[in-house]
Design a protein around this motif. Structure first.
Motif, mmCIF file in Angstrom:
data_model
loop_
_atom_site.group_PDB
_atom_site.id
_atom_site.type_symbol
_atom_site.label_atom_id
_atom_site.label_comp_id
_atom_site.label_asym_id
_atom_site.label_seq_id
_atom_site.Cartn_x
_atom_site.Cartn_y
_atom_site.Cartn_z
ATOM 1 N N VAL B 123 -36.567 2.607 -76.608
ATOM 2 C CA VAL B 123 -35.995 3.476 -77.631
ATOM 3 C C VAL B 123 -34.502 3.602 -77.350
ATOM 4 C CG1 VAL B 123 -36.510 5.587 -76.319
ATOM 5 C CG2 VAL B 123 -36.175 5.742 -78.785
ATOM 6 N N THR B 124 -33.714 3.644 -78.422
ATOM 7 C CA THR B 124 -32.263 3.795 -78.297
ATOM 8 C C THR B 124 -31.864 5.140 -78.892
ATOM 9 O OG1 THR B 124 -31.962 1.402 -78.418
ATOM 10 C CG2 THR B 124 -30.029 2.766 -78.861
ATOM 11 N N VAL B 125 -31.121 5.921 -78.124
ATOM 12 C CA VAL B 125 -30.759 7.270 -78.563
ATOM 13 C C VAL B 125 -29.274 7.512 -78.354
ATOM 14 C CG1 VAL B 125 -33.039 8.191 -77.956
ATOM 15 C CG2 VAL B 125 -31.170 8.352 -76.295
ATOM 16 N N GLN B 126 -28.782 8.535 -79.050
ATOM 17 C CA GLN B 126 -27.447 9.055 -78.739
ATOM 18 C C GLN B 126 -27.554 9.961 -77.508
ATOM 19 O OE1 GLN B 126 -26.331 10.653 -82.690
ATOM 20 N NE2 GLN B 126 -24.748 9.079 -82.729
ATOM 21 N N PRO B 127 -26.429 10.221 -76.841
ATOM 22 C CA PRO B 127 -26.499 10.903 -75.536
ATOM 23 C C PRO B 127 -26.941 12.355 -75.610
ATOM 24 C CG PRO B 127 -24.218 10.609 -76.227
ATOM 25 C CD PRO B 127 -25.053 9.814 -77.172
ATOM 26 N N GLY B 128 -26.791 12.995 -76.790
ATOM 27 C CA GLY B 128 -27.140 14.412 -76.888
ATOM 28 C C GLY B 128 -28.613 14.679 -77.144
ATOM 29 N N VAL B 129 -29.410 13.627 -77.294
ATOM 30 C CA VAL B 129 -30.862 13.804 -77.466
ATOM 31 C C VAL B 129 -31.443 14.356 -76.162
ATOM 32 C CG1 VAL B 129 -33.040 12.532 -77.757
ATOM 33 C CG2 VAL B 129 -31.065 12.002 -79.209
ATOM 34 N N THR B 130 -32.259 15.412 -76.259
ATOM 35 C CA THR B 130 -32.867 15.944 -75.035
ATOM 36 C C THR B 130 -34.194 15.241 -74.777
ATOM 37 O OG1 THR B 130 -34.173 17.686 -76.080
ATOM 38 C CG2 THR B 130 -31.865 18.203 -75.538
ATOM 39 N N ARG B 131 -34.698 15.426 -73.557
ATOM 40 C CA ARG B 131 -35.918 14.703 -73.211
ATOM 41 C C ARG B 131 -37.120 15.186 -74.010
ATOM 42 N NH1 ARG B 131 -39.132 17.534 -69.702
ATOM 43 N NH2 ARG B 131 -38.183 19.271 -68.597
ATOM 44 N N THR B 132 -37.178 16.481 -74.347
ATOM 45 C CA THR B 132 -38.316 16.929 -75.158
ATOM 46 C C THR B 132 -38.162 16.442 -76.605
ATOM 47 O OG1 THR B 132 -37.284 19.056 -75.600
ATOM 48 C CG2 THR B 132 -38.761 18.959 -73.736
ATOM 49 N N GLN B 133 -36.926 16.396 -77.084
ATOM 50 C CA GLN B 133 -36.701 15.859 -78.439
ATOM 51 C C GLN B 133 -37.126 14.390 -78.496
ATOM 52 O OE1 GLN B 133 -32.553 15.764 -79.582
ATOM 53 N NE2 GLN B 133 -33.025 14.633 -81.465
ATOM 54 N N LEU B 134 -36.758 13.640 -77.463
ATOM 55 C CA LEU B 134 -37.122 12.228 -77.417
ATOM 56 C C LEU B 134 -38.639 12.066 -77.438
ATOM 57 C CD1 LEU B 134 -36.699 9.220 -77.007
ATOM 58 C CD2 LEU B 134 -36.212 9.650 -74.606
ATOM 59 N N ASN B 135 -39.325 12.858 -76.622
ATOM 60 C CA ASN B 135 -40.778 12.723 -76.575
ATOM 61 C C ASN B 135 -41.434 13.124 -77.889
ATOM 62 O OD1 ASN B 135 -41.846 11.471 -74.198
ATOM 63 N ND2 ASN B 135 -40.839 13.090 -73.035
ATOM 64 N N ALA B 136 -40.872 14.131 -78.553
ATOM 65 C CA ALA B 136 -41.415 14.502 -79.861
ATOM 66 C C ALA B 136 -41.227 13.358 -80.858
ATOM 67 C CB ALA B 136 -40.730 15.773 -80.361
ATOM 68 N N ALA B 137 -40.068 12.686 -80.764
ATOM 69 C CA ALA B 137 -39.760 11.623 -81.729
ATOM 70 C C ALA B 137 -40.658 10.402 -81.562
ATOM 71 C CB ALA B 137 -38.289 11.204 -81.598
ATOM 72 N N VAL B 138 -41.114 10.143 -80.346
ATOM 73 C CA VAL B 138 -41.914 8.922 -80.125
ATOM 74 C C VAL B 138 -43.410 9.218 -80.054
ATOM 75 C CG1 VAL B 138 -40.011 7.782 -78.932
ATOM 76 C CG2 VAL B 138 -41.765 8.952 -77.574
ATOM 77 N N LYS B 139 -43.786 10.478 -80.201
ATOM 78 C CA LYS B 139 -45.180 10.864 -79.968
ATOM 79 C C LYS B 139 -46.164 10.068 -80.834
ATOM 80 C CE LYS B 139 -47.999 14.940 -79.224
ATOM 81 N NZ LYS B 139 -48.121 16.393 -79.392
ATOM 82 N N SER B 140 -45.799 9.838 -82.090
ATOM 83 C CA SER B 140 -46.741 9.185 -83.001
ATOM 84 C C SER B 140 -46.977 7.726 -82.634
ATOM 85 C CB SER B 140 -46.215 9.261 -84.435
ATOM 86 O OG SER B 140 -45.019 8.510 -84.531
ATOM 87 N N THR B 141 -46.150 7.162 -81.761
ATOM 88 C CA THR B 141 -46.315 5.756 -81.370
ATOM 89 C C THR B 141 -47.316 5.593 -80.238
ATOM 90 O OG1 THR B 141 -44.565 5.871 -79.698
ATOM 91 C CG2 THR B 141 -43.897 5.290 -81.930
ATOM 92 N N GLY B 142 -47.756 6.699 -79.638
ATOM 93 C CA GLY B 142 -48.642 6.575 -78.480
ATOM 94 C C GLY B 142 -47.898 6.264 -77.204
ATOM 95 N N LEU B 143 -46.558 6.389 -77.249
ATOM 96 C CA LEU B 143 -45.731 6.123 -76.072
ATOM 97 C C LEU B 143 -45.084 7.422 -75.608
ATOM 98 C CD1 LEU B 143 -43.977 2.886 -77.409
ATOM 99 C CD2 LEU B 143 -45.996 3.019 -75.935
ATOM 100 N N PHE B 144 -44.541 7.411 -74.380
ATOM 101 C CA PHE B 144 -43.808 8.582 -73.906
ATOM 102 C C PHE B 144 -42.711 8.165 -72.951
ATOM 103 C CE2 PHE B 144 -45.155 9.864 -69.473
ATOM 104 C CZ PHE B 144 -45.926 8.743 -69.213
ATOM 105 N N PHE B 145 -41.760 9.095 -72.754
ATOM 106 C CA PHE B 145 -40.655 8.895 -71.822
ATOM 107 C C PHE B 145 -40.891 9.839 -70.636
ATOM 108 C CE2 PHE B 145 -36.281 10.023 -70.389
ATOM 109 C CZ PHE B 145 -35.942 8.776 -69.913
ATOM 110 N N PRO B 146 -41.086 9.289 -69.427
ATOM 111 C CA PRO B 146 -41.619 10.108 -68.343
ATOM 112 C C PRO B 146 -40.605 10.941 -67.555
ATOM 113 C CG PRO B 146 -41.509 7.817 -67.650
ATOM 114 C CD PRO B 146 -41.021 7.859 -69.061
#
Lengths: 474, 474
Positions: B123-146
């Protein structure tokens, strides 16, 4: 000097710097029997596995310890003469060639395993230790070092090129596996980077800056790498497919499903034919995947069942399985012999080998068209792939005396690399840039990033004595 | 300017550079409502979670895209004025403090998830994305950022400090998980490093040079990280021990046996008491290990059985297990609340937090004596440990108005760090050097390596405008 280059954009630029007699005398005095300027020794240190020929270095120093490396670099620095570190000469990209003249610094005698810390899963070695030597040394601990490029390369050379091999799918590359270094800098100073701690946020990551710097920023004199417990259970398998696309798509699905496969290698039907001829085998002439699974018995069984189901979807056939070391070795014969079977399929040839690596979803796009182009060209080629990583090698086999074949091979190479870069990939997954991929590097990462590399090089090696002329032009 | 420092070796050196009115005017003109010089905004950007107080920056720019970052840096470069990137202000080491004055560059509005490549696990993000925001954004893919530091930090901040957290035992740190970057350099130029390919040997590893460079070499404007499939099965467990040594030795054996545990965290009895008071719980007042296992159902079961057997050897008791997300969250309450329970156990206090990480075989040596010293000192402290990595944090809770407490805490910190360094460890496993660990860094890696870092900094940022005064003295 070589004969004039007829195709200068395809061959390295050679600008040999003068090596003053005073330096050779000083090195002779300091190193005695560890110094040689005999032509046969210089020539042995003036070539590697690349398809290039350039004049050999002016002399060779055989270092036996860190002090030797430091002293040799200090003397070379005094005269601003290039120093090229040398392990076993297995580079594929011209890393060892003296394109600016200078001294070869052979570290193969620095081959001590310095500290096995089995309880921390780390080992510290000198740079001349080879990967098979390292694994023999740690065997009794129940641990192993997984990184396995084709050659029995040195840990120093593997670190310098950020090497990987067949096990990287599960265990990562030298990038993930080097923890700490001792390095001799361009001024001959000895520094240390990293610690044996598993993680650290202590300042700039000099360890990973040195790993993959191809001898241009420092010479590694001690290397600490990670070890792994030998898996409780290991299962190997081969499976044959009617089409290359089926084999590639099986691979993509295995990786996307998150199967923690240890190895996933590909040979195409053409390469299987070469292996059959070379090793007197009768393998089915289709695209073949070679796989290995590591884990607990139950974990391996789970992986095997998942992979069988995926391969079946794509028409995989003649599955063969092996669990004992002897059976596994037999099963993997085709893979182990592929490179030499390829080379020997055309006596006297040289191989121009590609090394692109792409995001796994683009593997089919990157690989299939490139193989079609190779087939259509009429050149002999082989294909081996660390496809679990999205990395594959096409080896174009050229007659070095026929410039038109080199031109054709480089044209195919160019098309293949640019295709991979468009798909978000890299021009080199594991071999390094060396002499051969400088232009590709600029296309891949952009002039800005290469310029930043250049600034770092100039700051750390202002007289450009450490393996000059590699990675980028200064 | 602050009051004169009474203990200058314990507090950061402040050398505020002049910020010309012309620069402030130019920034105001370029950024309009994205620019502020209001004291309240400056003060909000002039502190972090460290125990230091320094004057705030002269102004704040709120960047919304890469062009904003580039333009702000170019203007600052023109006047040789410091630029300090700012995310959510969760640094623990003073990274965000304007010790040389200058401009705070707030990237928290650069919070777009730019590209989810689920089929490549990136996943490619801008620097201000927080880790919980990132995980919410990818949740529907069945993936996570640990990667999960204590705070809901930004991916930019986490990359800049080479952060990790509780999942690093299995998934690695930001070092292993950042694949590619877009970076604005000290001249305002935009460069790209790395690709989405899983591995690469393409030149110097600028990605990993930037990761952990604490905003001193460039400002990250795009970050590509790895994702992982959500494990099929997750099991959490807590287990209590009579002694801290038993808990630590259980951890050491779990890691040495090669159990692929996902999380292995430690709280001591003292911290459990704080958590009980804070969260109105009645956990057994002993040392507690909190663990989590990821994998297939059979794989998790194997791990659980191995760990139960090891813990039993060391007298582990009151094992609790949880498999549903709700139960797991409840079980991990103690860990989640430990930091705030610690801080709130002493109203008005500030925490001076240690962050050493040692090779796993030395964890007991590093941890037990340090806790004994903390207990004997009379200072209030808490202990939380990512012990599966050999990393732990002692938080010394000091009254900021009592200099003698700061002196005592820093003395304990000094002893703890030097013990870890003697054991082959690092002074910082995940928080970074910032203002607080510059001397420790020199002890850890040696003057030679720090000098190399300095040379790189001077080459890439000759006017020393990017977050100056951090990591090392220039």
């Amino acid at each position: 000097m070589n004969a004039p280059h007829t195709a200068p954009h395809l061959l390295p630029e050679v600008h040999t710097r003068a090596v003053p007699a005073a330096l050779l005398e000083a090195l002779q005095a300091r190193f005695c029997a560890q110094f040689s300027s005999a032509l046969v020794v210089r020539e042995q240190h003036g070539r590697d596995e690349s398809a290039f020929t350039v004049p050999p270095p002016a002399a060779v120093v055989f270092a036996q310890n860190t002090q030797d490396v430091s002293d040799a670099v200090k003397l070379a620095a005094q005269y601003k003469v290039p120093v090229i570190p040398f392990g076993v000469g297995s580079s594929l990209e011209g890393h060892l060639l003296a394109v600016q003249g200078g001294i070869s610094l052979d570290v193969s005698r620095m081959n001590q395993v310095l500290a096995i810390n089995a309880e921390d899963l780390t080992v510290t070695v000198q740079p001349g230790v080879t990967r098979t030597q390292l694994n023999a040394a740690v065997k009794s601990t129940g641990l192993f070092f997984p990184i396995d490029p084709g050659a029995d390369a040195t840990i120093g050379g593997m670190s310098a090129t950020r090497a990987s091999g067949t096990n990287a799918v599960r265990y990562g590359t030298m990038r993930e596996n080097v923890l700490a270094l001792e390095v001799v800098t361009a001024s001959g100073e000895v520094i240390r980077t990293g610690t044996r701690a598993k993680k650290s946020s202590a300042g700039y990551d000099l360890t990973r800056l040195m790993v993959g710097s191809e001898g241009t920023l420092g010479i590694m004199t001690e290397i600490t790498v990670k070890l792994y417990p030998l898996p409780e259970s290991v299962m190997a398998a081969t499976v044959s497919f009617d089409s290359l696309a089926d084999a590639v798509n099986t691979t993509i699905q295995i990786i996307q499903m998150g199967v923690p496969i240890a190895r996933c290698e590909l040979l195409d039907a053409n390469t299987i034919r070469m292996v059959n001829a070379h090793s007197k085998l009768s393998l089915r002439e289709g695209a073949m995947l070679l796989m290995e699974f590591h884990g607990s018995p139950a974990g391996v069984q789970e992986q095997v069942e998942t992979v069988q189901a995926i391969a079946a979807e794509f028409g995989g056939q003649t599955f063969e399985w092996a669990s004992t070391p002897e059976e596994r070795t037999r099963l993997w014969t085709a893979r182990h012999n592929a490179y030499f079977a390829g080379i020997q399929s055309r006596p006297g040839c040289k191989a121009i080998t590609t090394d692109t690596c792409v995001p796994i979803s683009h593997l089919a796009d990157a690989l299939l068209d490139s193989v079609t182009e190779a087939q259509a060209s009429g050149l002999t080629y082989f294909l081996v792939g660390h496809v679990g990583d999205g990395n594959f090698h096409v080896g174009y086999l050229i007659d070095p005396d026929k410039p038109e074949e080199r031109v054709l091979a480089e044209k195919l190479n160019h098309q293949l690399v640019h295709r991979a870069l468009k798909l978000g990939g890299t021009c080199t997954g594991e071999h390094g840039v060396g002499l051969h991929k400088m232009d590709f590097l600029v296309t891949e990462t952009g002039a800005g990033a290469v310029s930043m590399m250049r600034v770092i090089k100039q700051a750390l090696d202002p007289d450009n004595i450490l393996n000059p002329g590699k990675i980028f032009k200064l």
